[in-house]
Design an enzyme around this catalytic site. Structure first.
Site, PDB file in Angstrom:
ATOM      1  N   ASP A  82       0.861  -1.179   0.000  1.00  0.00           N
ATOM      2  CA  ASP A  82       0.000   0.000   0.000  1.00  0.00           C
ATOM      3  C   ASP A  82       0.901   1.233   0.000  1.00  0.00           C
ATOM      4  OD1 ASP A  82      -1.759  -2.098   0.559  1.00  0.00           O
ATOM      5  OD2 ASP A  82      -2.995  -0.896   1.911  1.00  0.00           O
ATOM      6  N   LYS A  90      -6.897   3.253  -3.280  1.00  0.00           N
ATOM      7  CA  LYS A  90      -7.297   3.273  -1.871  1.00  0.00           C
ATOM      8  C   LYS A  90      -7.530   4.711  -1.436  1.00  0.00           C
ATOM      9  CE  LYS A  90      -5.273   1.982   2.655  1.00  0.00           C
ATOM     10  NZ  LYS A  90      -4.139   1.286   3.295  1.00  0.00           N
ATOM     11  N   LYS A 147     -10.308   0.285  -2.328  1.00  0.00           N
ATOM     12  CA  LYS A 147     -10.206   0.057  -0.893  1.00  0.00           C
ATOM     13  C   LYS A 147     -10.468   1.347  -0.131  1.00  0.00           C
ATOM     14  CE  LYS A 147      -6.923  -1.348   2.750  1.00  0.00           C
ATOM     15  NZ  LYS A 147      -5.566  -1.882   3.035  1.00  0.00           N
TER      16      LYS A 147
END
Length: 330
Positions: free
Chosen positions: A162, A230, A266
């Site tokens: 991430d 995300k 996400k």
């Protein structure tokens, strides 16, 4: 235009400029600023409407299990210890020890120095190890340091990375710098044999100021080879919101139509209750489509959400609410 594919696992090979827009700074800027503007009132009104949808008992039971299976169980604190990560990993594998039918979580998300601990604890369970990187949460470091951060996590066995974008560069319009960093991180995610770490690109939408910027950042990340986009690090407020996630879901839907490549989403930060999780699942289904109702394509970045989902599952199974002492504290 390529026909949209059916749902499948994320590609291990990043496309090279799938839209043909990154040949020059001017063409990249022209493309991003040529995206349709976001109607703020319309997006917020649609999100509010979707949030009022109710689902029946059977569908709710399915939604609870689906949401559990989508959780990236997360601990990102300076006081994290190997013991805490091992306990969190055990919980991710068997969220409810009293109910074998409860699905496992999708992943455990930790800092890079704890990847090896999580990898060992999770073993062959199938639960992924995700790791934040690239000078999380600020993203403010030299590129070589960011790439070393990623390389260490990948070497220790991270299944997913991430990364955070450089919001300062994005906000002054230095889109090339942001794109080049995403491409460089994607290359470091590669492993011999093709078992690359999947890349989630964190936009930190709370710092992007406008929905138009959220849309541009989403397309920029996907152009650079993101497997997921995300919302947030969870360290900045506001974190995930339903309207922002709706904009990102529209982006992945439209990117798939344009390129044939499916990208996950996400939302992370501030999603704590079953009621909230179900609002997001309804929005996924209505905006992107049912193909995204799968842990390969939609995740919740959360720490406390899983406990509320487990309490709701116990309520449906037993007919009464259990207290918070019936689930483990994280």
């Amino acid at each position: 235009m390529a026909a949209p594919p059916t749902a499948a696992t994320p590609s291990s090979v990043a496309p090279t400029d799938p839209l043909g827009v990154a040949g020059s700074d001017a063409s990249l800027r022209r493309f991003l600023h040529g995206l349709p503007g976001v109607d703020q009132v319309g997006v917020e009104s649609r999100a509010a409407g979707l949030a009022t949808r109710s689902i029946k008992t059977t569908a709710k039971a399915y939604a609870l299990d689906l949401a559990v299976s989508m959780v990236d169980l997360t601990t990102l604190e300076g006081a994290d210890t190997p013991g805490k990560v091992r306990a969190l990993s055990a919980k991710a594998v068997r969220p409810d020890p009293t109910d074998a039918s409860c699905p496992a979580a999708a992943a455990v998300c930790v800092y890079p120095d704890l990847v090896a601990t999580a990898k060992q604890a999770l073993g062959s369970s199938g639960v992924k190890v995700a790791s934040v990187a690239t000078a999380f949460p600020s993203g403010r470091a030299a590129l070589d340091l960011k790439l070393a951060d990623v390389a260490n996590a990948v070497a220790d066995g991270a299944d997913e990375i991430d990364m955070v974008i450089d919001r300062g560069a994005f906000l002054v319009g230095d889109y090339r710098r942001v794109l080049d960093e995403i491409v460089a991180v994607r290359e470091v995610c590669a492993r011999p044999g093709g078992h690359d770490a999947h890349l989630k690109v964190i936009l930190e939408t709370g710092e992007l100021a406008t929905y138009d910027n959220v849309r541009r950042a989403s397309w920029l990340a996907m152009t650079g080879g993101a497997d997921f986009i995300k919302t947030s690090t969870g360290k900045v407020q506001p974190a995930a919101t339903l309207p922002v996630t709706l904009v990102m879901l529209e982006a992945v839907r439209d990117f798939r139509r344009a390129t044939g490549r499916m990208i996950g989403v996400k939302p992370a930060g501030g999603i704590r209750t079953t009621k909230d999780a179900i609002k997001y699942l309804v929005t996924v289904n209505e905006v992107a489509g049912p193909d995204w109702l799968d842990p390969d394509w939609f995740r919740f970045g959360a720490s406390s959400l899983l406990n509320d989902l487990l309490l709701q599952r116990q309520k449906m199974r037993t007919g009464h609410y259990s207290g918070p002492d019936h689930v483990t504290l994280d």
